[in-house]
Design a protein around this motif. Sequence first.
Motif, PDB file in Angstrom:
ATOM      1  N   GLY A  83       0.351  -1.461  -0.208  1.00 32.62           N
ATOM      2  CA  GLY A  83      -0.214   0.096  -0.010  1.00 32.62           C
ATOM      3  C   GLY A  83       0.874   1.335  -0.257  1.00 32.62           C
ATOM      4  N   MET A  84       1.521   1.438  -1.083  1.00 36.76           N
ATOM      5  CA  MET A  84       2.098   2.454  -1.271  1.00 36.76           C
ATOM      6  C   MET A  84       1.306   4.193  -1.190  1.00 36.76           C
ATOM      7  SD  MET A  84       5.029   3.501  -4.682  1.00 36.76           S
ATOM      8  CE  MET A  84       4.978   5.208  -4.824  1.00 36.76           C
ATOM      9  N   GLN A  85       0.067   4.092  -2.075  1.00 36.98           N
ATOM     10  CA  GLN A  85      -0.313   5.259  -2.347  1.00 36.98           C
ATOM     11  C   GLN A  85      -0.310   6.509  -2.668  1.00 36.98           C
ATOM     12  OE1 GLN A  85      -3.020   3.178  -1.944  1.00 36.98           O
ATOM     13  NE2 GLN A  85      -2.845   2.725  -0.384  1.00 36.98           N
ATOM     14  N   SER A  86       1.066   7.010  -2.042  1.00 34.80           N
ATOM     15  CA  SER A  86       1.824   7.721  -3.186  1.00 34.80           C
ATOM     16  C   SER A  86       3.308   7.969  -2.499  1.00 34.80           C
ATOM     17  CB  SER A  86       0.820   9.718  -2.667  1.00 34.80           C
ATOM     18  OG  SER A  86       1.734  10.761  -2.606  1.00 34.80           O
ATOM     19  N   ALA A  87       3.547   9.489  -3.092  1.00 33.55           N
ATOM     20  CA  ALA A  87       5.575   9.189  -2.842  1.00 33.55           C
ATOM     21  C   ALA A  87       5.689   9.760  -2.511  1.00 33.55           C
ATOM     22  CB  ALA A  87       6.250   8.636  -4.035  1.00 33.55           C
ATOM     23  N   VAL A  88       4.294  11.355  -2.329  1.00 42.63           N
ATOM     24  CA  VAL A  88       4.891  12.686  -1.417  1.00 42.63           C
ATOM     25  C   VAL A  88       3.815  12.500   0.423  1.00 42.63           C
ATOM     26  CG1 VAL A  88       3.977  15.220  -2.180  1.00 42.63           C
ATOM     27  CG2 VAL A  88       4.259  13.156  -4.127  1.00 42.63           C
ATOM     28  N   PRO A  89       4.622  12.746   0.709  1.00 45.37           N
ATOM     29  CA  PRO A  89       4.733  13.368   2.431  1.00 45.37           C
ATOM     30  C   PRO A  89       3.376  14.283   3.110  1.00 45.37           C
ATOM     31  CG  PRO A  89       7.095  13.205   1.917  1.00 45.37           C
ATOM     32  CD  PRO A  89       6.748  13.144   0.772  1.00 45.37           C
ATOM     33  N   HIS A  90       3.312  15.175   1.777  1.00 44.16           N
ATOM     34  CA  HIS A  90       2.237  15.701   2.348  1.00 44.16           C
ATOM     35  C   HIS A  90       0.790  15.050   1.933  1.00 44.16           C
ATOM     36  CE1 HIS A  90       0.286  18.231  -1.351  1.00 44.16           C
ATOM     37  NE2 HIS A  90       1.813  17.954  -1.705  1.00 44.16           N
ATOM     38  N   VAL A  91       0.886  14.439   1.349  1.00 44.41           N
ATOM     39  CA  VAL A  91      -0.359  13.597   0.139  1.00 44.41           C
ATOM     40  C   VAL A  91      -1.122  12.208   1.576  1.00 44.41           C
ATOM     41  CG1 VAL A  91      -1.393  12.185  -1.060  1.00 44.41           C
ATOM     42  CG2 VAL A  91       0.091  14.372  -2.371  1.00 44.41           C
ATOM     43  N   LEU A  92      -0.180  11.557   1.357  1.00 46.64           N
ATOM     44  CA  LEU A  92       0.032  10.626   2.735  1.00 46.64           C
ATOM     45  C   LEU A  92      -0.225  10.851   3.706  1.00 46.64           C
ATOM     46  CD1 LEU A  92       3.572   8.643   2.230  1.00 46.64           C
ATOM     47  CD2 LEU A  92       1.725   7.959   1.408  1.00 46.64           C
ATOM     48  N   ALA A  93       0.119  12.652   4.236  1.00 50.34           N
ATOM     49  CA  ALA A  93      -0.146  13.060   5.909  1.00 50.34           C
ATOM     50  C   ALA A  93      -2.239  13.566   5.397  1.00 50.34           C
ATOM     51  CB  ALA A  93       0.126  14.217   6.006  1.00 50.34           C
ATOM     52  N   THR A  94      -2.662  13.901   4.247  1.00 56.59           N
ATOM     53  CA  THR A  94      -3.654  14.115   4.241  1.00 56.59           C
ATOM     54  C   THR A  94      -4.743  12.519   3.748  1.00 56.59           C
ATOM     55  OG1 THR A  94      -3.494  15.440   2.724  1.00 56.59           O
ATOM     56  CG2 THR A  94      -6.103  14.750   2.902  1.00 56.59           C
ATOM     57  N   LEU A  95      -4.214  11.479   3.952  1.00 56.54           N
ATOM     58  CA  LEU A  95      -4.794  10.354   3.605  1.00 56.54           C
ATOM     59  C   LEU A  95      -4.468   9.762   5.316  1.00 56.54           C
ATOM     60  CD1 LEU A  95      -3.535   8.625   0.052  1.00 56.54           C
ATOM     61  CD2 LEU A  95      -5.424   9.593   0.566  1.00 56.54           C
ATOM     62  N   ASP A  96      -3.829  10.014   5.870  1.00 52.80           N
ATOM     63  CA  ASP A  96      -3.786   9.405   7.089  1.00 52.80           C
ATOM     64  C   ASP A  96      -3.102   7.900   7.104  1.00 52.80           C
ATOM     65  OD1 ASP A  96      -5.070  11.750   8.836  1.00 52.80           O
ATOM     66  OD2 ASP A  96      -6.997   9.951   8.271  1.00 52.80           O
ATOM     67  N   ARG A  97      -1.702   8.236   6.095  1.00 52.73           N
ATOM     68  CA  ARG A  97      -1.224   6.935   5.968  1.00 52.73           C
ATOM     69  C   ARG A  97       0.156   7.656   6.750  1.00 52.73           C
ATOM     70  NH1 ARG A  97      -3.306   2.546   3.687  1.00 52.73           N
ATOM     71  NH2 ARG A  97      -1.259   1.832   3.075  1.00 52.73           N
ATOM     72  N   THR A  98       0.340   5.963   7.534  1.00 53.79           N
ATOM     73  CA  THR A  98       1.752   7.028   8.692  1.00 53.79           C
ATOM     74  C   THR A  98       3.334   6.037   7.807  1.00 53.79           C
ATOM     75  OG1 THR A  98       1.458   4.212   9.549  1.00 53.79           O
ATOM     76  CG2 THR A  98       0.090   6.975  10.512  1.00 53.79           C
ATOM     77  N   HIS A  99       3.027   5.103   6.781  1.00 55.17           N
ATOM     78  CA  HIS A  99       4.351   4.541   7.116  1.00 55.17           C
ATOM     79  C   HIS A  99       5.426   5.420   6.220  1.00 55.17           C
ATOM     80  CE1 HIS A  99       1.821   4.510   2.445  1.00 55.17           C
ATOM     81  NE2 HIS A  99       3.743   4.763   2.182  1.00 55.17           N
ATOM     82  N   ASP A 100       6.542   5.530   6.772  1.00 56.47           N
ATOM     83  CA  ASP A 100       7.338   6.305   5.422  1.00 56.47           C
ATOM     84  C   ASP A 100       8.018   6.077   4.713  1.00 56.47           C
ATOM     85  OD1 ASP A 100       9.851   7.369   5.328  1.00 56.47           O
ATOM     86  OD2 ASP A 100      11.258   6.684   6.487  1.00 56.47           O
ATOM     87  N   PRO A 101       7.799   6.587   3.570  1.00 53.95           N
ATOM     88  CA  PRO A 101       7.937   6.513   1.977  1.00 53.95           C
ATOM     89  C   PRO A 101       9.051   5.940   1.560  1.00 53.95           C
ATOM     90  CG  PRO A 101       7.148   8.954   2.324  1.00 53.95           C
ATOM     91  CD  PRO A 101       7.254   8.536   3.862  1.00 53.95           C
ATOM     92  N   ALA A 102       9.928   5.989   2.210  1.00 52.89           N
ATOM     93  CA  ALA A 102      11.622   6.090   2.160  1.00 52.89           C
ATOM     94  C   ALA A 102      11.584   3.683   2.477  1.00 52.89           C
ATOM     95  CB  ALA A 102      12.519   6.268   3.005  1.00 52.89           C
ATOM     96  N   ASN A 103      10.580   3.381   2.735  1.00 58.51           N
ATOM     97  CA  ASN A 103      10.220   1.551   3.619  1.00 58.51           C
ATOM     98  C   ASN A 103       9.532   1.321   2.184  1.00 58.51           C
ATOM     99  OD1 ASN A 103      11.441   1.928   6.510  1.00 58.51           O
ATOM    100  ND2 ASN A 103       9.427   1.912   6.778  1.00 58.51           N
ATOM    101  N   VAL A 104       9.052   1.753   1.337  1.00 54.51           N
ATOM    102  CA  VAL A 104       8.927   1.422   0.186  1.00 54.51           C
ATOM    103  C   VAL A 104       9.505   0.608  -0.425  1.00 54.51           C
ATOM    104  CG1 VAL A 104       7.118   2.132  -2.024  1.00 54.51           C
ATOM    105  CG2 VAL A 104       6.322   2.469  -0.109  1.00 54.51           C
ATOM    106  N   GLU A 105      10.669   1.626  -1.074  1.00 57.37           N
ATOM    107  CA  GLU A 105      11.379   1.047  -1.690  1.00 57.37           C
ATOM    108  C   GLU A 105      12.129  -0.431  -0.931  1.00 57.37           C
ATOM    109  OE1 GLU A 105      16.524   2.704  -3.629  1.00 57.37           O
ATOM    110  OE2 GLU A 105      14.885   3.808  -2.558  1.00 57.37           O
ATOM    111  N   ARG A 106      12.852   0.054   0.985  1.00 58.26           N
ATOM    112  CA  ARG A 106      13.122  -1.374   1.347  1.00 58.26           C
ATOM    113  C   ARG A 106      12.080  -2.510   1.230  1.00 58.26           C
ATOM    114  NH1 ARG A 106      13.164   3.295   5.184  1.00 58.26           N
ATOM    115  NH2 ARG A 106      15.355   3.822   5.302  1.00 58.26           N
ATOM    116  N   ALA A 107      11.091  -2.474   1.233  1.00 61.37           N
ATOM    117  CA  ALA A 107       9.900  -3.324   1.068  1.00 61.37           C
ATOM    118  C   ALA A 107       9.660  -4.195  -0.221  1.00 61.37           C
ATOM    119  CB  ALA A 107       8.748  -3.119   1.274  1.00 61.37           C
ATOM    120  N   VAL A 108      10.177  -3.351  -1.178  1.00 65.28           N
ATOM    121  CA  VAL A 108      10.908  -3.692  -2.281  1.00 65.28           C
ATOM    122  C   VAL A 108      11.015  -5.285  -2.813  1.00 65.28           C
ATOM    123  CG1 VAL A 108      10.750  -3.746  -5.267  1.00 65.28           C
ATOM    124  CG2 VAL A 108       8.806  -2.023  -3.444  1.00 65.28           C
ATOM    125  N   ALA A 109      12.646  -4.204  -1.812  1.00 61.97           N
ATOM    126  CA  ALA A 109      13.852  -4.759  -2.135  1.00 61.97           C
ATOM    127  C   ALA A 109      14.155  -6.162  -1.832  1.00 61.97           C
ATOM    128  CB  ALA A 109      14.866  -4.432  -1.737  1.00 61.97           C
TER     129      ALA A 109
END
Length: 414
Positions: free
Chosen positions: A157-183
Amino acid sequence: MPSALPDGEPVPTDGSLPGSALAGIGSRQFGVYLHVPFCRVRCGYCDFNTYTLTELGVPGEGAGVSSYADAALSELDLADRVLRAGGETAPVTTIFVGGGTPTMLAADDLVRMVEGVRDRFGLAPDAEVTTEANPDTVTPEVARTLAAGGFTRISLGMQSAVPHVLATLDRTHDPANVERAVAYARDARLQVSLDLIYGTPGESLQDWRRSLDTVVALAPDHVSAYALVVEQGTKLAAQVRRGVVPMPADDDEALKYELADEVLGAAGYGWYEISNWAARPDARCRHNESYWRGDDWWGIGPGAHSHVGGVRWWNVKHPTAYAGRLADGISPGAGREVLTQEQRYDETVLLGVRLVDGLPLDSLAPQGRTAMAGLIADGLVEPAAAVRPIDRRVVLTLQGRLLADTVVRRLLGF
């Protein structure tokens, strides 16, 4: 709050299905959906049937995180008894674990549920087994455990790579963790899907382009991109009602869809369903394709929906009520409907036109075939696919994908 369940007739306490639904069951594709209704926090836009641990109250009571796999296995026992009344089912071809955040459960519990499906129904040799995951919850150990336990895909569940967009959606994950999770998933030899949302209030076209470029750089096997829908009863709906954030605009979402198709297409991803793109034909989500084709599936878990042979039913929503019914030997089904031939036809049109393979023209009722000339003239349906000498089909153009609801209404004569 999660959305309300539909109305319907009562489900028998033993969960039994009409003989008409079970007839020929062994000859039909069969999938299993496993719903995990837990989240650390409730995202402001979400109306799925999910619960935070605070909302559930006493840990371990009912179908809590620690006991959930056992409750799910109990419903699998019920499914086995019900379906065997019609004979042997075909081996399960797809399993999808969704939520919520499935990876709030221990990876061993997710594997145990998959093993439960295998033990009761068998798995096809090429079965697709997917779990959704929050990027923050994926570690190398989790990825390896899932792969060793039979999972083949992970949907992040990436949803966005942009922190302010994630904040509006109340998503709490660190965008950098998407790259780590993919790896981590790649190292475990799992296929990877990335899920995106566009149209969030405050998201610019440049923000959306940044998310798409980030996805392309990560080179997943599959990408889903869904327009944000403001669902009644959610925190986001309340914010829109109070004027705190604007309602997503149709024109803005259309521009962002077109950009997604352009960027993903240029990177080699082909659309196969309006909101889904795959790097290769074998990277399509076969579980979701089974929904769009109207195949059989059993949904396990609170609020989960199922469909077998033209009968659709849904479970009670709260985990405690769900676990209590199963403990009492009663089906957790809250209601069901037996679809009429007209309803099944309408659903075939509604779902089939969303696919790149389209609908066979000769499967349409007369009013649908009559509507084709106008749809082609309006640029909503591909003319070449509709007029070729054999295998004539209804296939949407890009403009048709943007106006798919309009196409469906015209095909159905509305």
